[in-house]
Scaffold this motif. Sequence first.
Motif, PDB file in Angstrom:
ATOM      1  N   TRP A 180      -4.585   1.629   3.048  1.00 55.28           N
ATOM      2  CA  TRP A 180      -5.394   0.632   4.233  1.00 55.28           C
ATOM      3  C   TRP A 180      -6.340  -0.272   3.771  1.00 55.28           C
ATOM      4  N   LEU A 181      -7.277   0.200   2.857  1.00 55.75           N
ATOM      5  CA  LEU A 181      -8.403  -0.421   2.268  1.00 55.75           C
ATOM      6  C   LEU A 181      -7.756  -1.376   1.456  1.00 55.75           C
ATOM      7  N   GLY A 182      -6.907  -1.416   0.594  1.00 51.85           N
ATOM      8  CA  GLY A 182      -6.142  -2.312  -0.155  1.00 51.85           C
ATOM      9  C   GLY A 182      -5.573  -3.563   0.751  1.00 51.85           C
ATOM     10  N   VAL A 183      -4.803  -3.170   1.816  1.00 54.19           N
ATOM     11  CA  VAL A 183      -4.151  -4.242   2.901  1.00 54.19           C
ATOM     12  C   VAL A 183      -5.109  -5.094   3.219  1.00 54.19           C
ATOM     13  N   ALA A 208      -5.698  -9.220   2.974  1.00 56.22           N
ATOM     14  CA  ALA A 208      -5.464  -9.905   4.222  1.00 56.22           C
ATOM     15  C   ALA A 208      -6.722 -10.654   4.169  1.00 56.22           C
ATOM     16  N   ALA A 209      -8.032 -10.300   4.204  1.00 58.02           N
ATOM     17  CA  ALA A 209      -9.274 -10.898   4.110  1.00 58.02           C
ATOM     18  C   ALA A 209      -9.293 -11.966   3.183  1.00 58.02           C
ATOM     19  N   THR A 210      -8.932 -11.752   1.931  1.00 60.46           N
ATOM     20  CA  THR A 210      -8.895 -12.730   0.870  1.00 60.46           C
ATOM     21  C   THR A 210      -7.918 -13.864   0.980  1.00 60.46           C
ATOM     22  N   VAL A 211      -6.717 -13.659   1.674  1.00 62.33           N
ATOM     23  CA  VAL A 211      -6.104 -14.754   2.156  1.00 62.33           C
ATOM     24  C   VAL A 211      -6.729 -15.619   3.094  1.00 62.33           C
ATOM     25  N   VAL A 212      -6.816 -14.864   3.960  1.00 66.87           N
ATOM     26  CA  VAL A 212      -7.569 -15.724   5.210  1.00 66.87           C
ATOM     27  C   VAL A 212      -8.764 -16.318   4.658  1.00 66.87           C
ATOM     28  N   GLY A 213      -9.842 -16.060   3.682  1.00 64.68           N
ATOM     29  CA  GLY A 213     -10.933 -16.626   3.239  1.00 64.68           C
ATOM     30  C   GLY A 213     -10.463 -17.831   2.346  1.00 64.68           C
ATOM     31  N   LEU A 214      -9.358 -17.663   1.454  1.00 63.96           N
ATOM     32  CA  LEU A 214      -9.081 -18.769   0.918  1.00 63.96           C
ATOM     33  C   LEU A 214      -8.317 -19.788   1.690  1.00 63.96           C
ATOM     34  N   LEU A 215      -7.830 -19.653   2.743  1.00 65.13           N
ATOM     35  CA  LEU A 215      -7.316 -20.494   3.795  1.00 65.13           C
ATOM     36  C   LEU A 215      -8.260 -21.142   4.369  1.00 65.13           C
ATOM     37  N   ALA A 243     -14.572  -6.776  -1.980  1.00 64.96           N
ATOM     38  CA  ALA A 243     -14.582  -5.488  -2.489  1.00 64.96           C
ATOM     39  C   ALA A 243     -16.074  -4.656  -2.148  1.00 64.96           C
ATOM     40  N   VAL A 244     -16.902  -5.345  -2.652  1.00 63.17           N
ATOM     41  CA  VAL A 244     -18.399  -4.743  -2.526  1.00 63.17           C
ATOM     42  C   VAL A 244     -18.743  -4.430  -0.808  1.00 63.17           C
ATOM     43  N   LEU A 245     -18.364  -5.547  -0.057  1.00 65.69           N
ATOM     44  CA  LEU A 245     -18.565  -5.387   1.416  1.00 65.69           C
ATOM     45  C   LEU A 245     -17.875  -4.129   1.984  1.00 65.69           C
ATOM     46  N   MET A 246     -16.627  -4.134   1.548  1.00 64.36           N
ATOM     47  CA  MET A 246     -15.437  -3.021   2.210  1.00 64.36           C
ATOM     48  C   MET A 246     -16.060  -1.760   1.734  1.00 64.36           C
TER      49      MET A 246
END
Length: 545
Positions: free
Chosen positions: A389-392, A396-403, A499-502
């Motif tokens: 779940w942490l990886g998911v 998801a957050a990476t994709v949203v941030g890039l968009l 990664a650090v924040l999560m």
Amino acid sequence: MSCFPEASYALYTDGELEPGERRGVEMHLVGCQRCRALVLALREEAAALTDALFEREPVPLRTAPRPDPARGVALGIVPALAAVVVAAGVIGVILELRLPSGIEWLNPFRLVGVYEMAFNLVFLLRDEVPGLLELLLAAAALGSVAALAAFGLSVISKRWLGSTLSVAAALAVLLSASPSWALDLRFHAGDVTVPAGETLDETVIVNAETVQIDGVVDGDLIVLLAKRLTIRGEIRGNVFCSVRNLEVSGTIAGNLHVIGQNARLGGTVLGNVFSLSERFTLAEKGRIARDATHVAEGVSIDGSVGRDLFAAGEWLEVRGSVGRNVDTRVERVTLLAPARVGGDLDALFWREPEIEVAPGASIGGETRTRIHERPSRLDRFLHGHFYLWLGVRLAAATVVGLLLHALVPALFDGRLGTGGEFFRSLGIGFLAAVAAPIAVVVSACTLVGIPLALMGAAVFLTALYVAGIAVAALIGKSLLWRGGEVRAPFGLVLLAGLAVLMVGVSLPFVGPPLRVVAVLAGLGLLVERAQSAWRARVRGAPAPA
């Protein structure tokens, strides 16, 4: 705002731009790191050419190193976490506060206090300032919809579509709108009555002091913020209501959904009942054909429930019948004669079990009582699904941030370089986190404000999510900060920060307060970036060629 042509920066470096154009370039340089680097390079090139023409030795430029963009986080994180922990401790003490029964309503953390104060507030707002509030909400809703539509179309047209396709898309959306269904909107300051013998052949939406249904509604009934709703007739659809007092002695063919202070059902509901109230009573002649779900201070069941009963709150008292199972999350369960439960009784208690089954009451299945045991904060680290779940979430957050970076790159230009900047952002985020829900609730007090309230709630929840991504981007910049600049693509920067924040917010004990601090600081950053964009627009910066 997109970047200016390189020729404009060359003219700016040589001091040959008009004053209005120069101000526009300078405002753009404030938020664009790439263009600032280009201007510095042009100045160095001009200085080198001047030295070569006049045969002078070049003077080495001495520039102060740019500070770490997230240095303020490192300086302020410890006192911020301490403040959150202290605040949580104070709230915990208040939650454990036991007031004398006569003044228990003063405690806002008990359901009785919550309902009393909430209904008093919304009725005050609705009754005292209805005209002004409706006007402001209508204007704000119209402006918000227009602004969102214009912004969305402009972004799409600039990045992916031409102007012709954008206009065609807008026309297609407008022309494809589905026709509205039959509605009867009734907004009154006094009473609304459907007399016996009258039939309304549509869904009815009502906002009034009192609502009385003695006739028939051949559709759904939606009642918003009434002091009293009485149903003696027939509702052939569902009922959705937010009322102080509900009295049902008629028939509801669908489901009943109620948020209220006191709800009494003495009639028949052929569907399910969902209630969030201070007190819910199913009278002796009352009947719920299917399931009943209640979250209330107290639940009294004297009638019959056809299938399952779920209750959560302070106490549950049953004298009637339940066709199948009873599941409770209350402090006290009492079954009095002639109560009958056809299936199992499953009671989960937070303290010592307090359950009473009087002589004459019967339970057809098993009786199970459990005491809630808090799992260890370290248990989740032993299960693989936690890391999955942490990886998911990370992906998801990476994709949203890039968009977001592709659509609104200026959103990630914020800095928390000093402790003062960090605490200022934290304070702004706290104010936003408090004010936004209040504004949403106030907007929902009238019919015209409900669409605006829904839009505001969606924007606020989205901002909470984006706030964490904004802080993660700053942390990633700090991790990859070398020689006064970030020497890595934004995707890698964002991934490192996330990664650090999560990992940090997943740690036991430290994680929850760290999450609060990160979200509040991120909200403050978003508000400051929005303010900067608004000030730039108000100053009337010329559009780049």
